[in-house]
Motif scaffolding. Structure first.
Motif, PDB file in Angstrom:
ATOM      1  N   THR A  36      -6.393  -6.211   4.885  1.00  0.00           N
ATOM      2  CA  THR A  36      -5.441  -4.691   6.526  1.00  0.00           C
ATOM      3  C   THR A  36      -5.719  -5.976   7.843  1.00  0.00           C
ATOM      4  N   SER A  50       2.785  -2.611  -3.589  1.00  0.00           N
ATOM      5  CA  SER A  50       1.118  -1.711  -4.839  1.00  0.00           C
ATOM      6  C   SER A  50       0.810  -3.286  -5.425  1.00  0.00           C
ATOM      7  N   TYR A  71      -3.397   0.609   4.611  1.00  0.00           N
ATOM      8  CA  TYR A  71      -3.553   1.116   3.566  1.00  0.00           C
ATOM      9  C   TYR A  71      -2.797   2.185   3.469  1.00  0.00           C
ATOM     10  N   GLN A  72      -2.095   2.809   2.548  1.00  0.00           N
ATOM     11  CA  GLN A  72      -1.429   3.345   2.752  1.00  0.00           C
ATOM     12  C   GLN A  72      -1.421   4.910   1.105  1.00  0.00           C
ATOM     13  N   HIS A 122       9.783  -4.068   8.219  1.00  0.00           N
ATOM     14  CA  HIS A 122       8.514  -2.437   7.268  1.00  0.00           C
ATOM     15  C   HIS A 122       8.911  -2.059   5.887  1.00  0.00           C
ATOM     16  N   THR A 123       7.593  -2.750   5.092  1.00  0.00           N
ATOM     17  CA  THR A 123       7.801  -2.058   3.950  1.00  0.00           C
ATOM     18  C   THR A 123       6.149  -1.931   3.342  1.00  0.00           C
ATOM     19  N   THR A 124       6.032  -1.510   1.606  1.00  0.00           N
ATOM     20  CA  THR A 124       5.309  -0.602   1.209  1.00  0.00           C
ATOM     21  C   THR A 124       4.933  -1.801  -0.066  1.00  0.00           C
ATOM     22  N   THR A 179      -2.168  -0.383  -1.886  1.00  0.00           N
ATOM     23  CA  THR A 179      -0.706  -0.151  -1.830  1.00  0.00           C
ATOM     24  C   THR A 179      -1.471  -0.359  -0.730  1.00  0.00           C
ATOM     25  N   VAL A 180      -0.212  -1.323   0.523  1.00  0.00           N
ATOM     26  CA  VAL A 180      -0.432  -1.359   1.523  1.00  0.00           C
ATOM     27  C   VAL A 180       1.029  -1.861   2.270  1.00  0.00           C
ATOM     28  N   SER A 181       0.792  -1.274   4.016  1.00  0.00           N
ATOM     29  CA  SER A 181       2.163  -0.656   4.413  1.00  0.00           C
ATOM     30  C   SER A 181       1.892  -2.121   5.175  1.00  0.00           C
TER      31      SER A 181
END
Length: 160
Positions: free
Chosen positions: A67, A133, A158-159, A129-131, A93-95
């Motif tokens: 991150t 895992s 991090y999400q 923008h996306t997420t 999980t990251v954004s």
């Protein structure tokens, strides 16, 4: 690589055989210690895939390996910055969000998860923008430049 696998298997077998002698709390503590040490070892290997700060086209401000923020102001740049990521046995999980403002050439945000590569497609205004895992293994976020002039902004968090 075969030697590394043999060493790791030997350690795991040794710990599992010793498990018969230890109490449940001791076995859990030993298991956690072995897994944490193994994850740290794997993470150190994966860290070598990241572009070093001195070789980056842009500038990176890391919170950790996965991150942080990245910005680049480019004038006809060609190359690849592997900005964030690494290897791990843990899941996170990251954004991934940012903006690409091209004046010439192309810049692509690519996310590699194991052998699968996803190219992020910006909206008409340049934003994306996306997420993702990230499961165990190698996971990297990179920027590919091809005679690119313009700006790139990237933010990874991090999400929960």
């Amino acid at each position: 690589m075969k030697r590394l696998v043999l060493i790791i298997l030997s350690l795991l077998i040794s710990v599992s055989l010793c498990g018969c002698v230890f109490h449940t709390e001791d076995r859990e503590r030993i298991k956690d210690t072995v897994l944490n040490n193994f994850n740290n070892f794997i993470s150190d290997i994966g860290r070598h895939q990241l572009t070093s700060d001195r070789d980056l086209i842009g500038e990176r401000n890391r919170r950790d390996d996965y991150t942080g923020k990245y910005t680049a102001l480019c004038d006809h740049q060609t190359g690849k910055d592997v900005v964030f990521g690494g290897t791990s046995i843990q899941t996170c999980t990251v954004s991934v969000a940012g903006n690409i403002q091209p004046m010439a050439g192309t810049a692509q945000i690519r996310v590699r998860m194991g052998t699968e590569v996803t190219i992020l497609t910006p909206e008409a205004d340049g934003s994306f923008h996306t997420t993702f895992s990230f499961t165990g293994g190698g996971n990297y976020i990179m920027v590919d430049y091809e005679d690119f002039s313009g700006s790139v902004e990237l933010n990874v968090e991090y999400q929960t």
